[in-house]
Design an enzyme around this catalytic site. Structure first.
Site, PDB file in Angstrom:
ATOM      1  N   ASP A 120       0.836  -1.198   0.000  1.00  0.00           N
ATOM      2  CA  ASP A 120       0.000   0.000   0.000  1.00  0.00           C
ATOM      3  C   ASP A 120       0.872   1.249   0.000  1.00  0.00           C
ATOM      4  O   ASP A 120       0.379   2.362  -0.174  1.00  0.00           O
ATOM      5  CB  ASP A 120      -0.977   0.003   1.170  1.00  0.00           C
ATOM      6  CG  ASP A 120      -0.311  -0.082   2.534  1.00  0.00           C
ATOM      7  OD1 ASP A 120       0.933  -0.176   2.594  1.00  0.00           O
ATOM      8  OD2 ASP A 120      -1.042  -0.072   3.538  1.00  0.00           O
ATOM      9  N   SER A 121       2.187   1.065   0.112  1.00  0.00           N
ATOM     10  CA  SER A 121       3.132   2.155  -0.074  1.00  0.00           C
ATOM     11  C   SER A 121       3.046   2.761  -1.465  1.00  0.00           C
ATOM     12  O   SER A 121       3.591   3.845  -1.703  1.00  0.00           O
ATOM     13  CB  SER A 121       4.561   1.660   0.180  1.00  0.00           C
ATOM     14  OG  SER A 121       4.826   0.476  -0.560  1.00  0.00           O
ATOM     15  N   ASP A 133      -0.888  -6.014  -0.155  1.00  0.00           N
ATOM     16  CA  ASP A 133      -1.413  -5.455   1.093  1.00  0.00           C
ATOM     17  C   ASP A 133      -2.922  -5.284   1.035  1.00  0.00           C
ATOM     18  O   ASP A 133      -3.474  -4.859   0.010  1.00  0.00           O
ATOM     19  CB  ASP A 133      -0.795  -4.078   1.354  1.00  0.00           C
ATOM     20  CG  ASP A 133       0.550  -4.160   2.037  1.00  0.00           C
ATOM     21  OD1 ASP A 133       0.848  -5.185   2.659  1.00  0.00           O
ATOM     22  OD2 ASP A 133       1.314  -3.179   1.934  1.00  0.00           O
ATOM     23  N   LYS A 136      -1.256  -9.385   2.877  1.00  0.00           N
ATOM     24  CA  LYS A 136      -0.584  -8.918   4.095  1.00  0.00           C
ATOM     25  C   LYS A 136      -1.449  -7.883   4.785  1.00  0.00           C
ATOM     26  O   LYS A 136      -2.060  -7.038   4.133  1.00  0.00           O
ATOM     27  CB  LYS A 136       0.785  -8.314   3.755  1.00  0.00           C
ATOM     28  CG  LYS A 136       1.566  -7.834   4.988  1.00  0.00           C
ATOM     29  CD  LYS A 136       2.993  -7.454   4.647  1.00  0.00           C
ATOM     30  CE  LYS A 136       3.089  -6.123   3.942  1.00  0.00           C
ATOM     31  NZ  LYS A 136       2.639  -4.988   4.796  1.00  0.00           N
ATOM     32  N   GLU A 191      -1.736  -5.454   8.659  1.00  0.00           N
ATOM     33  CA  GLU A 191      -0.993  -4.931   9.795  1.00  0.00           C
ATOM     34  C   GLU A 191      -1.736  -5.193  11.094  1.00  0.00           C
ATOM     35  O   GLU A 191      -2.968  -5.119  11.150  1.00  0.00           O
ATOM     36  CB  GLU A 191      -0.770  -3.428   9.628  1.00  0.00           C
ATOM     37  CG  GLU A 191       0.032  -3.066   8.387  1.00  0.00           C
ATOM     38  CD  GLU A 191       0.192  -1.563   8.211  1.00  0.00           C
ATOM     39  OE1 GLU A 191       0.775  -1.160   7.197  1.00  0.00           O
ATOM     40  OE2 GLU A 191      -0.262  -0.799   9.094  1.00  0.00           O
ATOM     41  N   GLU A 234       8.931  -4.154  11.065  1.00  0.00           N
ATOM     42  CA  GLU A 234       9.370  -2.854  10.571  1.00  0.00           C
ATOM     43  C   GLU A 234       9.743  -1.927  11.713  1.00  0.00           C
ATOM     44  O   GLU A 234       8.980  -1.763  12.676  1.00  0.00           O
ATOM     45  CB  GLU A 234       8.278  -2.205   9.717  1.00  0.00           C
ATOM     46  CG  GLU A 234       8.701  -0.862   9.142  1.00  0.00           C
ATOM     47  CD  GLU A 234       7.743  -0.319   8.089  1.00  0.00           C
ATOM     48  OE1 GLU A 234       8.005   0.779   7.575  1.00  0.00           O
ATOM     49  OE2 GLU A 234       6.749  -0.992   7.784  1.00  0.00           O
TER      50      GLU A 234
END
Length: 244
Positions: free
Chosen positions: A25-26, A64, A93, A95, A162
């Site tokens: 999502d970056s 993501d 993925k 978070e 991270e």
């Protein structure tokens, strides 16, 4: 593991032998110009995941789940996870720690492999008071380990760590039975990931955990300057670039 969002970077990384491509999502901040990943939408993720997945055969494609697509519970996580798989993702993925274990379990039970993401979690940047290393005190380190174990128990296949102190990341790597993938988490994780524009020196970002393995920003600027010069001087296009 490197991020990838498009056909050409994906194909180059496949040729280089990169085993895992992360459609992160970056993409919101590295490609679309947003200030943070929280602006990245599910539709963005579907578009860029499809672009990468259609372009390679060998690397594992991880995508993501965007902010807002899974926090509300397992039903939403599964629905959006299925859509990412249909777009081409082989792994999704998300978070968070123990609090998202039900979402992880629902995805895994449906046959969708999951990577977890602990430490600094960019989608929570506002509640974390910015880009800060996580797990520096004893309580934070213990919570990080507990969350990692909870994700493993829920069925996660790997865990991204991270901005975590190297010693804490090493301890988590030792205690969990699934691979850890570090980004700013020291040398003892099982694998490493970087945003490709940082890795290749295109973004200009020089965070402590980043090593630029090239200077694509400088090379691209030089190429564009040379192109402009030759067009203005009318040395390009020449006869060899023209048709009769």
């Amino acid at each position: 593991m490197l991020t990838s969002y498009d056909q050409f970077s994906a194909q180059v990384f496949e040729a280089a032998g990169i085993e895992v491509l992360l459609v992160g999502d970056s993409v919101g901040s590295t490609v679309l110009g947003h200030a943070s990943t929280t602006a990245t939408t599910h539709q963005d993720m579907l578009t860029f995941t499809g672009a990468v997945a259609r372009s390679v055969r060998r690397p594992l494609v991880v995508a993501d789940l965007a902010f807002g697509t899974y926090e509300t519970g397992p039903v939403d996580a599964l629905r959006h996870g299925v859509e990412l798989v249909r777009a081409g993702a082989e792994v999704v993925k998300l978070e968070g720690g123990a609090e998202i274990a039900p979402q992880v379990r629902a995805l895994v039970d449906a046959g969708i492999p999951v990577f977890g993401h602990l430490g600094f979690t960019p989608q929570s940047v506002n509640s974390l008071s910015g880009h800060r290393v996580q797990g520096r005190d004893d309580a934070g380190a213990e919570k990080l380990l507990a969350d990692a174990l909870a994700l493993e128990e829920a069925g996660a296949s790997a865990i991204v760590l991270e901005l975590v102190p190297a010693a804490v990341a090493a301890r988590v790597t030792e205690k969990v039975g699934v691979p850890t993938i570090g980004i700013g988490a020291g040398p003892d994780c099982d694998g490493q990931v970087l945003v490709w524009q940082d890795m290749a020196g295109l973004s200009g970002f020089h965070g402590r955990f980043v090593k630029a393995f090239a200077d694509l920003r400088g090379q691209l600027e030089q190429a564009a300057q040379q192109y402009r010069t030759e067009v203005r001087e009318r040395s390009y296009p020449g006869a060899e670039h023209s048709f009769e």
